[in-house]
Design an enzyme around this catalytic site. Structure first.
Site, mmCIF file in Angstrom:
data_model
loop_
_atom_site.group_PDB
_atom_site.id
_atom_site.type_symbol
_atom_site.label_atom_id
_atom_site.label_comp_id
_atom_site.label_asym_id
_atom_site.label_seq_id
_atom_site.Cartn_x
_atom_site.Cartn_y
_atom_site.Cartn_z
ATOM 1 N N SER A 141 0.119 -1.560 1.072
ATOM 2 C CA SER A 141 0.011 -0.027 0.693
ATOM 3 C C SER A 141 1.259 0.634 1.611
ATOM 4 C CB SER A 141 -1.143 0.595 1.423
ATOM 5 O OG SER A 141 -1.220 2.014 1.310
ATOM 6 N N TYR A 154 -7.818 2.616 7.745
ATOM 7 C CA TYR A 154 -7.162 2.034 6.373
ATOM 8 C C TYR A 154 -5.831 1.643 6.564
ATOM 9 C CZ TYR A 154 -5.454 1.640 1.881
ATOM 10 O OH TYR A 154 -4.724 1.176 0.591
#
Length: 252
Positions: A141, A154
């Site tokens: 990501s 995250y």
């Protein structure tokens, strides 16, 4: 069974489903994994009907090490000739300051995004080493590259994916195994719906005012990375919408 094989985790939706579709269209036989059996069966039927490929569904949760080992260990020898492993299973939960975060959410993210990737890779890597070939694609990501407010755990989990990809690339170098990280930015999938635990209005707001990536965009890039000549490896790739500069800056 002739032809290449791709093993894709988290294939029931989003990037995983799109990768399964793209790789099947390119002639790959597939091992697809996920927790939702009905969706896996539907995808298997759809892809086998649309393309001249075989699809093997495996229902398990990558967070469960024993279940992962048992499911992958059950594969027949011809299914172990994996050419491409796409470690896609992953998720974000909630968007809270670190001091207000739910430890259960932390556990789920770390167990899925980091440990799940390790469990699956640990099972598949020996098969690739035995053949001295293969490619591992880890879906990271932009959160691995730029930490943003309330992203804390995250972001940390995806930074771990980034580091693990680099470590795999080094450790597997003697066995001619390619290792690639693809770091997508804002992409309209189930991601935000999962993050906000079913709040559809909040999830839709994430993508307002610009054109986000689609799951197909990411799948097409993954297929490209796996279609290069044997001597070429894309190690690290960041992919965003044109309107996005990094995990924080989006022009709306």
């Amino acid at each position: 069974m002739q032809g290449k094989i791709a093993l894709i985790t988290g294939a029931t939706a989003g990037f995983g489903e799109a990768c399964a579709t793209a790789f099947a269209a390119a002639g790959y036989h597939l091992v697809i994994t996920g927790r939702r059996e009905e969706r896996l069966r539907e995808l298997q039927q759809q892809l086998e009907q649309a393309h001249a490929v075989k699809v093997k569904p495996l229902v398990f949760d990558v967070r469960n090490r024993k279940a992962t080992e048992q499911a992958l260990g059950s594969l027949e020898e011809h299914w172990r000739q994996v050419d491409v492993l796409i470690n896609n299973a992953g998720l974000a939960l909630d968007l809270s300051p670190v001091d207000e975060g739910d430890p259960d959410d932390w556990d789920t993210m770390l167990d899925t995004n980091v440990k799940g990737l390790l469990y699956v890779s640990r099972a598949v890597m020996p098969w690739m080493k035995a053949r001295k070939q293969g490619q591992i694609v880890n879906i990271g990501s932009t959160a691995a590259k730029t930490v943003y407010a309330k992203g804390n755990v995250y972001c940390a989990s995806k930074a771990a994916v980034d580091a693990l990809t680099q470590g795999m690339r080094i450790d597997l170098l003697p066995w001619n195994i390619k290792v690639t990280a693809i770091h997508p930015g804002a992409a309209e999938t189930e991601f935000s719906l999962v993050r906000f635990k079913g709040d559809e209005a909040r999830a839709k707001d994430v993508y307002k005012g610009f054109t986000p990536l689609s799951a197909k965009d990411v799948a097409d890039v993954a297929l490209y990375c796996c279609s290069l000549p044997p001597h070429v490896c894309i190690n690290d790739l960041v992919l965003t919408p044109t309107a996005q500069a990094n995990a924080y800056y989006i022009q709306r």
